[in-house]
Each structure stands twice: as C-alpha cells, then as structure tokens.
Motif scaffolding. Structure first.
Motif, PDB file in Angstrom:
ATOM      1  N   SER A 205      36.462  37.980   1.820  1.00 42.04           N
ATOM      2  CA  SER A 205      36.517  36.598   2.295  1.00 42.04           C
ATOM      3  C   SER A 205      37.042  36.541   3.718  1.00 42.04           C
ATOM      4  CB  SER A 205      37.447  35.804   1.368  1.00 42.04           C
ATOM      5  OG  SER A 205      37.770  34.560   1.934  1.00 42.04           O
TER       6      SER A 205
ATOM      7  N   VAL B  91      32.718  33.378   2.984  1.00 41.85           N
ATOM      8  CA  VAL B  91      32.946  34.548   2.118  1.00 41.85           C
ATOM      9  C   VAL B  91      31.846  35.592   2.273  1.00 41.85           C
ATOM     10  CG1 VAL B  91      34.342  33.415   0.348  1.00 41.85           C
ATOM     11  CG2 VAL B  91      31.840  33.350   0.185  1.00 41.85           C
TER      12      VAL B  91
ATOM     13  N   ARG C 121      35.574  32.706  -4.434  1.00 42.64           N
ATOM     14  CA  ARG C 121      35.809  34.105  -4.839  1.00 42.64           C
ATOM     15  C   ARG C 121      35.575  34.326  -6.319  1.00 42.64           C
ATOM     16  NH1 ARG C 121      41.425  35.471  -3.573  1.00 42.64           N
ATOM     17  NH2 ARG C 121      40.860  37.637  -4.001  1.00 42.64           N
TER      18      ARG C 121
ATOM     19  N   TYR D  95      28.773  30.645   4.983  1.00 39.15           N
ATOM     20  CA  TYR D  95      29.837  29.655   4.941  1.00 39.15           C
ATOM     21  C   TYR D  95      29.289  28.295   4.585  1.00 39.15           C
ATOM     22  CZ  TYR D  95      28.005  28.055   9.397  1.00 39.15           C
ATOM     23  OH  TYR D  95      27.177  27.550  10.366  1.00 39.15           O
TER      24      TYR D  95
ATOM     25  N   SER E 216      44.763  27.871   7.404  1.00 37.92           N
ATOM     26  CA  SER E 216      43.759  28.678   6.722  1.00 37.92           C
ATOM     27  C   SER E 216      44.412  29.602   5.711  1.00 37.92           C
ATOM     28  CB  SER E 216      42.930  29.471   7.732  1.00 37.92           C
ATOM     29  OG  SER E 216      43.735  30.424   8.362  1.00 37.92           O
TER      30      SER E 216
ATOM     31  N   CYS F 197      39.827  25.915  -2.417  1.00 39.68           N
ATOM     32  CA  CYS F 197      38.456  26.056  -1.913  1.00 39.68           C
ATOM     33  C   CYS F 197      38.027  27.527  -1.952  1.00 39.68           C
ATOM     34  CB  CYS F 197      38.407  25.509  -0.488  1.00 39.68           C
ATOM     35  SG  CYS F 197      36.796  25.584   0.275  1.00 39.68           S
ATOM     36  N   GLU F 198      38.893  28.392  -1.430  1.00 37.44           N
ATOM     37  CA  GLU F 198      38.546  29.815  -1.377  1.00 37.44           C
ATOM     38  C   GLU F 198      38.458  30.414  -2.784  1.00 37.44           C
ATOM     39  OE1 GLU F 198      41.161  32.857  -0.562  1.00 37.44           O
ATOM     40  OE2 GLU F 198      39.870  33.965   0.828  1.00 37.44           O
TER      41      GLU F 198
ATOM     42  N   CYS G 226      34.724  27.092   4.407  1.00 35.64           N
ATOM     43  CA  CYS G 226      34.973  28.328   3.663  1.00 35.64           C
ATOM     44  C   CYS G 226      33.917  29.350   4.037  1.00 35.64           C
ATOM     45  CB  CYS G 226      34.917  28.034   2.165  1.00 35.64           C
ATOM     46  SG  CYS G 226      35.292  29.466   1.141  1.00 35.64           S
TER      47      CYS G 226
ATOM     48  N   GLY H 201      33.524  25.638  -1.673  1.00 33.10           N
ATOM     49  CA  GLY H 201      33.689  27.057  -1.984  1.00 33.10           C
ATOM     50  C   GLY H 201      32.467  27.618  -2.698  1.00 33.10           C
TER      51      GLY H 201
ATOM     52  N   GLY I 116      38.123  33.546   4.434  1.00 34.82           N
ATOM     53  CA  GLY I 116      39.083  32.484   4.181  1.00 34.82           C
ATOM     54  C   GLY I 116      38.510  31.086   4.198  1.00 34.82           C
ATOM     55  N   ALA I 117      39.392  30.147   3.905  1.00 38.21           N
ATOM     56  CA  ALA I 117      39.037  28.726   3.933  1.00 38.21           C
ATOM     57  C   ALA I 117      40.014  28.038   4.872  1.00 38.21           C
ATOM     58  CB  ALA I 117      39.128  28.128   2.536  1.00 38.21           C
TER      59      ALA I 117
ATOM     60  N   ARG J 149      43.521  33.054   3.151  1.00 36.09           N
ATOM     61  CA  ARG J 149      42.572  34.139   2.898  1.00 36.09           C
ATOM     62  C   ARG J 149      43.087  34.995   1.750  1.00 36.09           C
ATOM     63  NH1 ARG J 149      42.028  39.517   4.858  1.00 36.09           N
ATOM     64  NH2 ARG J 149      39.937  40.223   4.345  1.00 36.09           N
TER      65      ARG J 149
END
Lengths: 443, 479
Positions: free
Chosen positions: A151, A186, A142, A198, A42, A137-138, A184, A216, A153-154, A44
């Motif tokens: 976030s 956020v 963002r 998510y 993961s 992805c994250e 993901c 994302g 995270g992803a 973040r």
C-alpha cells in the motif's frame, strides 16, 4: 462572524496595496490575496504515517503605468513588505514596453452580485479522527483481496481558504471556500505482475465525500483488474475514454480555444468559431453558479462576472475562452475566463458505462493516459495508455505498454457517444467518451 | 562559515531570531522517542521577464520566505510550516508536530555549525548580476537576431528568469547547515509558418550561475538559432511510424529516459516501501553491461547540483547501475535510516512548505566506446530520437512514456526523413537490458529539467551519450 471579520481584515490589506500603488504613481492596479489553512493526514499499513499542518498565505499585485505593467508577489503580509512589493512591481513597469492591449477589464464587465454558492463547509475533524478515517479507508482496500500486497496509504485532506481580489476600478471582494478529500492507493501482485492504482473523492462539504470503505474498495478493485496486462499489436480501432480521463479531451478543447493560444496562432482550432468541430449532438457549456461545485465562482481572477453559457452547441463552436488581455488582442470582449473555465459540462447521452461498452463493441477501453504527447498547434495526439481490450461489449483482458494516437480535430469530429456515467469529482464533468477510430501502437 | 553567516543575515536577522531561539524550537520538537527532527528556514527571491510580439510584455518579482518543522519517529512524520518566521508561531508549529510522538520529555539542544562543504556554485545574487536595462537589452538583442534568421518566422517568445534561494537547516543534533543557491534559466520559442502550416521549436538552458552565463559563448543567441532549426525541421516532418522498432536516442536531453524509466524507480522511499519495480533488486542485472548510470549532485554550476541537500547532507556522485548491475538507491535521511544505509544527499524538497523525500540531482549514463555515426550506421530500419519533450513513469508497473520533439527515420544506416508526434513507451526494468551500443559522446542537457513527484517540483539535470535500444514501442499515427 469571525470569518467575516477576517475577510474584512484581508480586504483592507488588498485595499491598502491598491492605495500604495496609487501613492507610488501607478495609473491602475489589481491585487489578490489568499490565506489557506489545512490538515493532511496519511496512514500506511494500518498506522499513521504523516501529519501535515498547512498554513499558506500570499499576495500579488500588478500595477499599470499607462500601457506598461509590472507584477510582484510575496508571502509576507506585513506593512513594510507590502510597500516593498508595490515598489518592486512599479520598478518592473519602468522596463516593460507599452502594450496597447494591456490594462484592467472594462468596468461594466466586473461582477456586482455575489450570490452564496455554498462553497464553505469547514470540517471540524480532529487529527485522531482523520487518522482513524484514513486507516478505515486503507483497511477496506487491504482486506479486499489476498492479491492486494502492499500500500501507498490513504490520505485525508481538509483545507479552508480566504481569497480576496481587488482592483483600482473599485472592485473588492473576499470569499471563503473549503475543499476536502479522501484518497487511497494500493498495490496488487500476482506472480511477476505488480500494479498500483488509486481512487479518491473530493468535495466542498465533507458530507458529500464517498464513504471511506467505498474509496478503499474501489482503489483495490482498480489495482487488481490491471494485473497481468498485455500489450496489443499495432492496429486501428475504436477507443472508449473512461469518464475519469475523458475530461482530458475537454481540457484540450479549452486549451485550443483559449485566448492565449488563439492570438499566438498556436491552436489547432484557429478561426473555428461558428464552425462544426463536433458531431451535432455535442453540447458543452460552462456553469459557474452551480451550488457547492468545485469550480464555482461569481467572478474570474480579474473580477469579471462569470456567465452560464454555451461553448459548443449542436457541435458548433459558439464561444472562445477569453480573459481581458487576450480578448483585446482579438478585438473581442472578455468571457470572464481569466484563470480558466468554471465547471465545464458536456451533456450525457442515454447509455451508462455498460451501454457504452456495448457501443464500443470490439475495441480499446482506456483508463489511464501517460505523458504529454499533445501538440496544441497541430492537434497531433500520441499518448501512452493503459486499459482493457473489449470484444462484443465485454472486457477481455487488461492492456498496457501501448500508445494511442490521432489528431484532436479528427477525434472531436469522430466522437460517437457520450455516457451518462458522469465523474463529478473535477471542475470538468463528463461521462465516458467513445471515439470512432484511433491508431494503437504496441508490440 | 561565510555561507552560514550570509544565511543567518538573510533569514534570522530580519526576523529578529537568535540562535538560542532555534535551540528553543528544536528542544520543543524533540523527545526521547523522536528519531530525527529538523527546522528548515528559507528565503527566496526570484524574477522573470517575458518578451513576445517584439515587446517586453511581462515582468514579475517574487519574495517567498518561511520555515518548516518536522519530527520523525520510526516511519511516522509530523510536519508544520509557516510563512511567518516568528518564535511564537514556530513554537506552536513544533507543538503540533510533536503530537505525532505523543510521549517523552523535552530534550535540550545546543547548536553547532556543520563543517564547511565544497561549494559547487557562486553565492552572489544572480538577479543583481545584470542591471535591469541590461536584461532588457539582452532580450531585445536575441529577439532581433533570431527574427532575422529566417523569413518563415512568425513569432519569437523569450523568457528569462532567475532565482536566489537561501536555506538554513538545523537538525536534531543541533547542527546548523546553510546553502545559497543561484539558478538562472532562459528559453526561446519560435513559431514558423510556410504554406499555411505552422510549427514550433523551442530551446533553452541555464544553471546554478548568474545571467553572465547566457552571454558567455553567445549561449543566448545559440538558443534562438537552435529553436529556429527545430521549428524548420518540424515543418518538413511527416507522420511517425507506429510499432516496435530499434530506436537510437541522441545524446544530452534524451537522458530523460534514464530519469523516468530508471531514476524514479531507484528512489529510496519507493524501495523501502517495496512499491518500485526495482525493489529488492540490488546486485541483480538490470541493464546491459554497457550501461553505467550515476546520480551526481556535485557537478559545478549544473541545474540539478546542490552543495548540500535540503537535510544538510553534502551531495555526492552515487553509482546507481555499474556495468549493468544495480548498485544502490538514492536516499534521504528517513529512508536511509529505515533501510540501514547512509543518506546519499538526495533529500530534497520544493520549499519550506513541503516535506523532503529522495529526489534525483543530475542523472546520467557514462560514455561508451562507439562513435555516434557508427551507431546510426548499424540500424537497418528504426527511429532516431534526437530530442524530447516531457516524460512520465509508473514506478510500480515500470511503464514509462515520453514524447519526441525531434525525430527521424533511419533507413539502411542513414537518417532519411523527419517525423513528428512520435511517443516512446516501454518498461523501465527492461529497457536498459536492450541497450546494444553506447556512444562516446556523453553530453549533459542544457539545463531545462524540472522533475515533479507527489506534487513537488525541483530542478534536475539529465544526460547520456548516444545509445541504441533494440526494440521499443513507438506510437505514431502512421500504421
């Protein structure tokens, strides 16, 4: 080829377990073994956060001494441990009662054909590649909007497992399968309102995962659209279950027609076989042989062959969901559902999501449910919900801090339409479901 | 020392591992840029028995063992585990984990023993506290006596389970700590039928003790009686009202409200990341001044208690909210370090195969001044929620929900009718600000709580006195 050797090795362990049970005096036995390896990475706020290497194994055995049974399990696959585990199961069987209904499945029901269901696609992704994918992805989430403020995270997950099942009737089979996912989560913030949401994608074959940026962006959109939600006043109105949560309604159906609930008479659908429980247009079926699907399997957790079959057609309940024990209790035959239903589908109607909103007209679109307020004995249903208020088919504003309530029996009968906006991610596949009327409680 | 020796004998000796092997694995894990690391060994034995339909239907026994290794650098964590407690396997795991750091030389570690800590529960294996036949006899006795309580009883389902969990944890300083954790649990579910209407009731309990716990004070029989009582109440229950109203929560298990609505939002990880509705609010008023809430892992024999957490930190009684003011968060080592505070002994993990994170132990509200009857009397129209099923919270929006399993209408200061299917929904940061009366009857739950977070389950305790909340949304079917 290496895989085949490993399956053979684990099949031998299961056979050894079954032999050991016989050696220790059991009249019958069944055993299962699984071994899984995986990687979970993961990221973040643009940096790697955790790297987890998974490595699980375990075996379990149930022994029968006539009509008495005992079970034991362990994570230690050594020869000594196997002996010990069988001994523990046999020891328990000395104290359990004679149960007329206990025992292995009937031999003629066991699976004898094992078609390749396309379930094994190892993903040769390195740790660095997984980190890069999670960050991509994250980042997409963002950078989507200035109100995406934080976030969780992803995460990239990849797992491969071998599962072996055997019994003393001669059934012994091992199979390989993989499962990969990308998710993901956020946060969006505007003023005092903070919301998190998510999105995820899951597949047997990593090539079938949604692109990282799409996941994302969906996560970001979902968090943003919830901002500045309001409650509703207490009222009755139609409710549209979005596709990703509508599977819960089908889950309640399966719970109510499962053998365990039925022989305990703890179901709101007792004696409902061959009766109308949905409107005529509803068709619900099980598809265990779908290639590459998450729920696919040629046999259930007792080795009984699974079947492609109707559970509900023309709105009438056609079949229960039974394993060997519950079937015997009810004087019926196993439906190959030990361990659950494999790929449950409901036929979609004509409308896509927008069409379903139009059918809803003015009412509540529910996109999240909270809590466990479902009473399987009575069908009483009362759950926390969040979603959107809809007027004339148009989404007006986000809604939160409300409950929706009804009785599942009525809710099933009052289904008005099923969308073709099918969510393919789970082993239950459904589009959005529109229920004519439910009680909303709020401010 | 006794516990440490027991843990070494249960885990290291059978695996043929020496303390010097732990030093080797730890040395492999560490480098100059590692902030923290640990090796967590675990060996668990558990059993369960189920009686249903008047027969002993199922019994099972399970042995789980393994080790997890972790290295932390800044906010980055590397983790690997194995069911095989073998030196080469664990060294390879350490290599994988260390890749998170990508630099630095191996460090040398010398093991030392953690100082003795207070033990809050016995170390004996509860599975051996009764002979098998005695366990069976206990189940049969409760089944027989419960069935005799009322002619409307259709079915009685009883489960009995026990576990003995031995853990050994070594940290980056080479300190070795151990814990031996017993846990027992019993549950009785009763299905009743009258005039074709079927309802159920359920009661259970347990703690970090042995099976003798259920024999003391006839607790097991009391579970049966209580399950029957609840089932019979449900037979009479009418549809719950819907809307915003005054709600009185009963003492004990309804403390799950605190756990869901407040507790999760005060876990260190969410607050370090700024994703909780309570983030950055230490020192602010988050509850009425009648409310003081603590998390306490040090209660003797309680289901949520721990002598040390899963990072080897002794547990404590942590004040979360004092007279309505937010005082602090529950911390594990990683989040404590990043937030510049000390671990509160809340670093917990489901098993060696899971990463630790901040989790609750026993979370409860301290007693107030009001007599519970006085509280009911003060309500003109509202709901008395005496018992709950489960609950859930969204820690970011603060929204929580939970379902009443036993609830009554309050009309003109009196409890009148039983209602079914009531779900309460509210906003965590608001709900305690609306507490207008707190009872003098603090009670902890009977020992049934299991908390789920990020897919990990751990046993917890909750508790509270009777409290009155002015205005909470009740979701019922009757509009």
């Amino acid at each position: 080829m290496q895989n085949q050797e490993e399956i053979k090795r684990l099949e031998n362990i299961v056979q050894h377990l079954l032999d050991e049970a016989k050696e220790q005096g059991a009249s019958a036995a069944e055993a299962g073994l699984s071994q899984e390896n995986g990687l979970s990475v993961s990221a973040r706020l643009g940096e790697v956060e955790t790297i987890e290497h998974h490595c699980d194994q375990g075996l379990g055995i149930t022994v029968y001494f006539g009509q008495r049974k005992g079970s034991a399990s362990t994570t230690d696959l050594s020869a000594d441990s196997i002996k010990e585990t069988v001994r523990a199961a046999c020891s328990i069987a000395r104290y359990t009662s004679e149960d007329d209904y206990s025992g292995l499945p009937e031999k003629h029901l066991l699976a004898t054909e094992f078609p390749d269901l396309d379930l094994n696609y190892p993903w040769s992704i390195s740790v660095d590649e997984a980190i890069a994918l999670a960050i991509e992805c994250e980042d997409a989430a963002r950078s989507f909007h200035a109100d995406i403020s934080n976030s969780e995270g992803a995460t990239v997950n990849t797992h491969q497992g071998i599962h072996v099942m055997g019994n003393s009737l001669g059934f012994l089979h091992g199979s390989l399968s993989t499962r990969h996912s990308l998710s993901c989560s956020v946060l969006a913030q505007r003023g005092d309102s903070m919301q998190r949401d998510y999105w995820y994608s899951v597949a047997r074959n990593a090539q079938n995962l949604e692109p990282a940026t799409v996941i994302g962006i969906k996560a970001a959109e979902r968090a943003l659209r919830r901002l500045e939600g309001r409650s509703l006043t207490t009222r009755q109105c139609p409710v549209l279950y979005s596709a990703e949560i509508a599977s819960g309604l089908l889950g309640s159906l399966i719970g109510a027609i499962s053998g365990g609930s039925l022989y305990r008479k703890a179901s709101f659908l007792l004696d409902a076989l061959d009766t109308q429980i949905f409107p005529e247009f509803v068709h619900i079926h099980e598809q265990p042989y779908l290639k590459g699907a998450l729920g696919s399997s040629a046999y259930d957790s007792e080795g009984v062959a699974t079947k492609t079959r109707d559970i509900v057609s023309e709105g009438i309940l056609r079949s229960y969901v039974l394993a060997t024990y519950s079937a015997k209790k009810l004087g019926l035959q196993s439906t190959g559902n030990a361990g659950g239903v494999r790929n449950l589908m409901i036929d979609p109607g004509q409308d896509d999501f927008d069409g379903m909103l139009k059918q809803l007209g003015t009412g509540l679109l529910v996109t999240e449910l909270m809590g466990q307020g479902v009473n399987m004995l009575t069908g009483d249903y009362s759950r926390g919900a969040a979603g959107f208020w809809v007027e004339n088919g148009q989404i007006q504003y986000p809604v939160e801090e409300i409950t929706i309530a009804g009785n599942l029996k009525d809710m099933f009968k009052n289904i008005v339409a099923i969308g073709n906006d099918i969510d393919y991610r789970g082993s239950t596949r459904t589009g959005s479901i529109l229920v004519e009327q439910m009680s909303i409680a709020g401010q | 020392m006794k516990i440490l020796n027991l843990a070494k004998q249960s885990i290291l000796t059978p695996a043929g591992l020496q303390e010097s092997d732990i030093e080797k694995i730890m040395s492999r894990l560490l480098s100059s840029s590692v902030d923290a690391a640990d090796i967590y060994f675990q060996s668990s034995h558990s059993e369960s028995w189920v009686m249903e339909g008047g027969i002993i239907k199922e019994g099972s026994y399970s042995i789980e063992q393994g080790a997890g290794v972790r290295a932390v650098s800044g906010e980055k964590t590397g983790f690997a585990y194995s069911d095989r407690i073998e030196l080469p396997v664990l060294l390879e795991a350490a290599n994988n984990v260390r890749a998170i750091v990508r630099q630095g030389q191996e460090a040398q570690v010398k093991l030392t023993y953690a100082p003795n800590t207070t033990q809050y529960y016995p170390i004996a294996n509860p599975l051996k506290s009764l002979a098998e036949q005695q366990k069976i006899d206990l189940l049969r006795q409760i089944d027989t006596e419960t069935r005799q309580l009322d002619p409307r009883i259709e079915e009685v389902i009883i489960s009995l389970s026990g576990g003995h969990d031995v853990v050994l944890v070594a940290n980056q300083d080479g300190q070795l700590a151990a814990d031996v954790r017993p846990l027992v649990r019993m549950n009785v579910t009763v299905i009743v039928e009258e005039n074709g209407r079927r309802e159920q009731g359920s009661m259970g309990g347990g703690g970090r003790s042995d099976y003798g716990y259920f024999l003391d004070h006839d607790r097991a029989l009391a579970f049966g009686k209580e399950a029957v009582r609840q089932a019979l109440v449900n037979l009479e229950a009418e549809e719950a009202p819907a809307g915003n109203m005054t709600v009185v929560l009963g003492s004990g298990w309804p403390g799950i409200l605190l756990h869901e609505a407040i507790g999760h939002g005060l876990e260190g990880d969410f607050n370090r990341k700024g994703t909780s509705a309570f983030s950055g609010r230490v020192g602010e008023r988050v509850a009425s001044d009648l409310c003081t809430v603590v998390d306490d892992g040090t209660l003797a024999g309680r289901r949520g208690s721990l002598s040390i957490d899963d990072e080897g930190t002794p547990t404590e009684k942590t004040v979360l909210i004092e007279n309505g003011i937010l005082k602090g968060y529950m911390q594990d080592k990683l989040n404590a370090r990043l937030m510049g505070v000390k671990s509160t002994g809340n670093g917990r993990r489901e098993s060696y195969a899971h990463l630790p994170m901040p989790r609750m132990t026993n979370t409860y509200m301290l007693a107030g001044k009001h007599n519970p009857e006085e509280i009911i009397k003060s309500v003109k129209k509202g709901l008395y929620a005496k018992n709950f099923a489960g609950g859930q919270v969204d820690i970011t929006s603060g929204k929580f929900v939970f379902s009443a399993s036993e609830a009554y209408l309050i009309e003109n200061g009196k409890i009148t009718r039983a209602v079914k299917g009531a779900t309460l929904i509210g906003n965590g940061p608001d709900v305690l600000t609306k507490v207008s009366m707190v009872g003098d009857d603090l009670e902890l739950d009977s020992g049934v709580g299991t908390c789920g977070k990020e897919g990990q389950s751990v046993p917890v305790g909750v508790g509270q006195p009777t409290i009155k909340i002015d205005g909470i949304t009740v979701g019922g079917t009757s509009v």
